[in-house]
Write a protein that holds these residues in place. Structure first.
Motif, PDB file in Angstrom:
ATOM      1  N   GLU A 105       0.860  -1.186   0.000  1.00  9.46           N
ATOM      2  CA  GLU A 105       0.000   0.000   0.000  1.00  9.46           C
ATOM      3  C   GLU A 105       0.898   1.238   0.000  1.00  9.46           C
ATOM      4  OE1 GLU A 105      -3.337  -0.012  -0.097  1.00  9.46           O
ATOM      5  OE2 GLU A 105      -3.382  -2.209  -0.113  1.00  9.46           O
ATOM      6  N   THR A 106       0.357   2.368  -0.439  1.00 12.08           N
ATOM      7  CA  THR A 106       1.147   3.605  -0.509  1.00 12.08           C
ATOM      8  C   THR A 106       1.744   3.959   0.844  1.00 12.08           C
ATOM      9  OG1 THR A 106      -0.199   4.411  -2.338  1.00 12.08           O
ATOM     10  CG2 THR A 106       1.082   6.051  -1.120  1.00 12.08           C
ATOM     11  N   TRP A 107       0.962   3.900   1.922  1.00  9.04           N
ATOM     12  CA  TRP A 107       1.484   4.257   3.242  1.00  9.04           C
ATOM     13  C   TRP A 107       2.623   3.326   3.643  1.00  9.04           C
ATOM     14  CZ3 TRP A 107       1.858   1.180   7.497  1.00  9.04           C
ATOM     15  CH2 TRP A 107       1.070   0.011   7.542  1.00  9.04           C
ATOM     16  N   GLN A 108       2.530   2.049   3.253  1.00  5.25           N
ATOM     17  CA  GLN A 108       3.592   1.106   3.576  1.00  5.25           C
ATOM     18  C   GLN A 108       4.863   1.432   2.805  1.00  5.25           C
ATOM     19  OE1 GLN A 108       1.275  -2.395   2.533  1.00  5.25           O
ATOM     20  NE2 GLN A 108       1.395  -3.106   4.669  1.00  5.25           N
ATOM     21  N   ARG A 109       4.732   1.768   1.533  1.00  5.21           N
ATOM     22  CA  ARG A 109       5.909   2.132   0.724  1.00  5.21           C
ATOM     23  C   ARG A 109       6.634   3.325   1.335  1.00  5.21           C
ATOM     24  NH1 ARG A 109       5.152   0.792  -5.485  1.00  5.21           N
ATOM     25  NH2 ARG A 109       3.566  -0.802  -5.319  1.00  5.21           N
ATOM     26  N   LEU A 110       5.868   4.349   1.701  1.00  8.64           N
ATOM     27  CA  LEU A 110       6.480   5.543   2.276  1.00  8.64           C
ATOM     28  C   LEU A 110       7.150   5.236   3.610  1.00  8.64           C
ATOM     29  CD1 LEU A 110       3.687   8.107   1.386  1.00  8.64           C
ATOM     30  CD2 LEU A 110       5.935   7.884   0.302  1.00  8.64           C
ATOM     31  N   ASN A 111       6.500   4.428   4.431  1.00  2.00           N
ATOM     32  CA  ASN A 111       7.056   4.050   5.723  1.00  2.00           C
ATOM     33  C   ASN A 111       8.357   3.278   5.542  1.00  2.00           C
ATOM     34  OD1 ASN A 111       7.039   1.828   8.089  1.00  2.00           O
ATOM     35  ND2 ASN A 111       6.125   3.729   8.817  1.00  2.00           N
ATOM     36  N   VAL A 112       8.351   2.329   4.621  1.00  2.00           N
ATOM     37  CA  VAL A 112       9.540   1.511   4.363  1.00  2.00           C
ATOM     38  C   VAL A 112      10.691   2.383   3.860  1.00  2.00           C
ATOM     39  CG1 VAL A 112      10.472  -0.320   2.879  1.00  2.00           C
ATOM     40  CG2 VAL A 112       8.269  -0.629   4.028  1.00  2.00           C
ATOM     41  N   VAL A 113      10.418   3.280   2.924  1.00  2.00           N
ATOM     42  CA  VAL A 113      11.470   4.160   2.395  1.00  2.00           C
ATOM     43  C   VAL A 113      12.070   5.004   3.520  1.00  2.00           C
ATOM     44  CG1 VAL A 113      11.927   6.148   0.904  1.00  2.00           C
ATOM     45  CG2 VAL A 113      10.637   4.203   0.020  1.00  2.00           C
ATOM     46  N   ALA A 114      11.221   5.567   4.368  1.00  2.00           N
ATOM     47  CA  ALA A 114      11.714   6.412   5.464  1.00  2.00           C
ATOM     48  C   ALA A 114      12.620   5.631   6.405  1.00  2.00           C
ATOM     49  CB  ALA A 114      10.536   7.016   6.224  1.00  2.00           C
ATOM     50  N   PHE A 115      12.181   4.449   6.811  1.00  2.00           N
ATOM     51  CA  PHE A 115      13.005   3.649   7.717  1.00  2.00           C
ATOM     52  C   PHE A 115      14.301   3.216   7.055  1.00  2.00           C
ATOM     53  CE2 PHE A 115       9.316   3.166  10.480  1.00  2.00           C
ATOM     54  CZ  PHE A 115       9.912   3.188  11.729  1.00  2.00           C
ATOM     55  N   LEU A 116      14.233   2.757   5.811  1.00  2.00           N
ATOM     56  CA  LEU A 116      15.427   2.249   5.156  1.00  2.00           C
ATOM     57  C   LEU A 116      16.471   3.331   4.910  1.00  2.00           C
ATOM     58  CD1 LEU A 116      13.898  -0.317   2.657  1.00  2.00           C
ATOM     59  CD2 LEU A 116      15.205  -0.796   4.738  1.00  2.00           C
ATOM     60  N   ILE A 117      16.041   4.508   4.531  1.00  2.00           N
ATOM     61  CA  ILE A 117      17.031   5.556   4.270  1.00  2.00           C
ATOM     62  C   ILE A 117      17.721   5.969   5.567  1.00  2.00           C
ATOM     63  CG2 ILE A 117      15.644   7.667   4.377  1.00  2.00           C
ATOM     64  CD1 ILE A 117      18.349   6.729   1.793  1.00  2.00           C
ATOM     65  N   SER A 118      17.042   5.820   6.696  1.00  2.00           N
ATOM     66  CA  SER A 118      17.699   6.122   7.971  1.00  2.00           C
ATOM     67  C   SER A 118      18.866   5.162   8.199  1.00  2.00           C
ATOM     68  CB  SER A 118      16.707   6.075   9.132  1.00  2.00           C
ATOM     69  OG  SER A 118      16.304   4.753   9.427  1.00  2.00           O
ATOM     70  N   GLY A 119      18.727   3.910   7.774  1.00  2.00           N
ATOM     71  CA  GLY A 119      19.834   2.965   7.890  1.00  2.00           C
ATOM     72  C   GLY A 119      20.995   3.328   7.002  1.00  2.00           C
ATOM     73  N   VAL A 120      20.699   3.778   5.796  1.00  2.00           N
ATOM     74  CA  VAL A 120      21.750   4.206   4.867  1.00  2.00           C
ATOM     75  C   VAL A 120      22.509   5.392   5.443  1.00  2.00           C
ATOM     76  CG1 VAL A 120      22.173   5.266   2.600  1.00  2.00           C
ATOM     77  CG2 VAL A 120      20.651   3.289   2.802  1.00  2.00           C
ATOM     78  N   VAL A 121      21.779   6.368   5.955  1.00  2.00           N
ATOM     79  CA  VAL A 121      22.401   7.568   6.525  1.00  2.00           C
ATOM     80  C   VAL A 121      23.241   7.207   7.744  1.00  2.00           C
ATOM     81  CG1 VAL A 121      21.950   9.783   7.648  1.00  2.00           C
ATOM     82  CG2 VAL A 121      20.692   9.149   5.589  1.00  2.00           C
ATOM     83  N   ALA A 122      22.720   6.350   8.607  1.00  2.00           N
ATOM     84  CA  ALA A 122      23.465   5.960   9.813  1.00  2.00           C
ATOM     85  C   ALA A 122      24.775   5.276   9.454  1.00  2.00           C
ATOM     86  CB  ALA A 122      22.601   5.049  10.677  1.00  2.00           C
ATOM     87  N   ASP A 123      24.757   4.450   8.417  1.00  2.00           N
ATOM     88  CA  ASP A 123      25.957   3.729   8.010  1.00  2.00           C
ATOM     89  C   ASP A 123      26.925   4.598   7.213  1.00  2.00           C
ATOM     90  OD1 ASP A 123      27.338   1.081   7.855  1.00  2.00           O
ATOM     91  OD2 ASP A 123      27.083   1.438   5.696  1.00  2.00           O
ATOM     92  N   ALA A 124      26.402   5.624   6.547  1.00  2.00           N
ATOM     93  CA  ALA A 124      27.219   6.437   5.645  1.00  2.00           C
ATOM     94  C   ALA A 124      28.218   7.331   6.371  1.00  2.00           C
ATOM     95  CB  ALA A 124      26.323   7.280   4.748  1.00  2.00           C
ATOM     96  N   GLY A 125      27.908   7.728   7.576  1.00  2.00           N
ATOM     97  CA  GLY A 125      28.821   8.587   8.321  1.00  2.00           C
ATOM     98  C   GLY A 125      28.598  10.063   8.043  1.00  2.00           C
ATOM     99  N   GLN A 126      29.293  10.873   8.786  1.00  2.00           N
ATOM    100  CA  GLN A 126      29.101  12.322   8.755  1.00  2.00           C
ATOM    101  C   GLN A 126      29.372  12.946   7.393  1.00  2.00           C
ATOM    102  OE1 GLN A 126      27.653  13.845  11.279  1.00  2.00           O
ATOM    103  NE2 GLN A 126      27.566  15.708  10.075  1.00  2.00           N
ATOM    104  N   GLY A 127      30.293  12.386   6.613  1.00  2.00           N
ATOM    105  CA  GLY A 127      30.616  12.956   5.314  1.00  2.00           C
ATOM    106  C   GLY A 127      29.476  12.897   4.312  1.00  2.00           C
ATOM    107  N   ALA A 128      28.493  12.052   4.572  1.00  2.00           N
ATOM    108  CA  ALA A 128      27.351  11.920   3.666  1.00  2.00           C
ATOM    109  C   ALA A 128      26.236  12.901   4.002  1.00  2.00           C
ATOM    110  CB  ALA A 128      26.807  10.499   3.721  1.00  2.00           C
ATOM    111  N   ILE A 129      26.407  13.637   5.092  1.00  2.00           N
ATOM    112  CA  ILE A 129      25.384  14.578   5.541  1.00  2.00           C
ATOM    113  C   ILE A 129      25.869  15.999   5.270  1.00  2.00           C
ATOM    114  CG2 ILE A 129      24.017  15.364   7.519  1.00  2.00           C
ATOM    115  CD1 ILE A 129      23.560  12.433   6.659  1.00  2.00           C
TER     116      ILE A 129
END
Length: 140
Positions: free
Chosen positions: A19-43
């Motif tokens: 469902e649309t709400w599920q897609r948006l929720n999944v994207v939000a959670f997953l990108i937080s993992g990418v950002v957390a792993d990427a380190g300060q230089g990615a922000i």
């Protein structure tokens, strides 16, 4: 700057039957993992508007969003493992939890082969990212 201007590619892949709400929720959670792993230089730096109001910093590079079938997500996870590309994952069981502890327990309870993946995200060098993402289409 475009996607090709960075050493890495950041991408999220969501399952095509959500469902649309599920897609948006999944994207939000997953990108937080990418950002957390990427380190300060990615922000990047914090944002500021013309009235001197401050806003939170964002990831400095574009994030590509794709969709895939359940089978494609399993294949993508396997290709990432073979190439040693770290993934953030979201499983269908996580929709029934309400916190990080229960999310991790839901993943821990299932073997790798039986994970009901509804989304994955990665940030990897272009060559590796392209190999992992092969066959999935951009989200419409």
């Amino acid at each position: 700057m475009g996607v090709a201007d960075f050493d890495t590619k950041a991408a999220v892949v969501v399952r095509d039957d959500l469902e649309t709400w599920q897609r948006l929720n999944v994207v939000a959670f997953l990108i937080s993992g990418v950002v957390a792993d990427a380190g300060q230089g990615a922000i990047g730096e914090p944002y500021r508007d013309a009235d001197d109001r401050d806003y939170l910093p964002l990831l400095v590079q574009p994030v590509l969003v794709f969709e895939a079938t359940a089978d494609q997500l399993r294949a993508l996870r396997e290709r990432a493992e073979r190439r040693e590309v770290p993934l953030a994952i979201y499983t269908a069981d996580m929709f029934g939890t309400g916190n990080d502890v229960d999310n991790r327990a839901a993943v821990r309870a299932v073997t790798t082969a039986d994970l009901d993946l509804v989304g994955v995200a990665l940030r990897a060098p272009h060559r590796d990212a392209d190999a992992v993402l092969r066959g999935v289409q951009r989200h419409p």
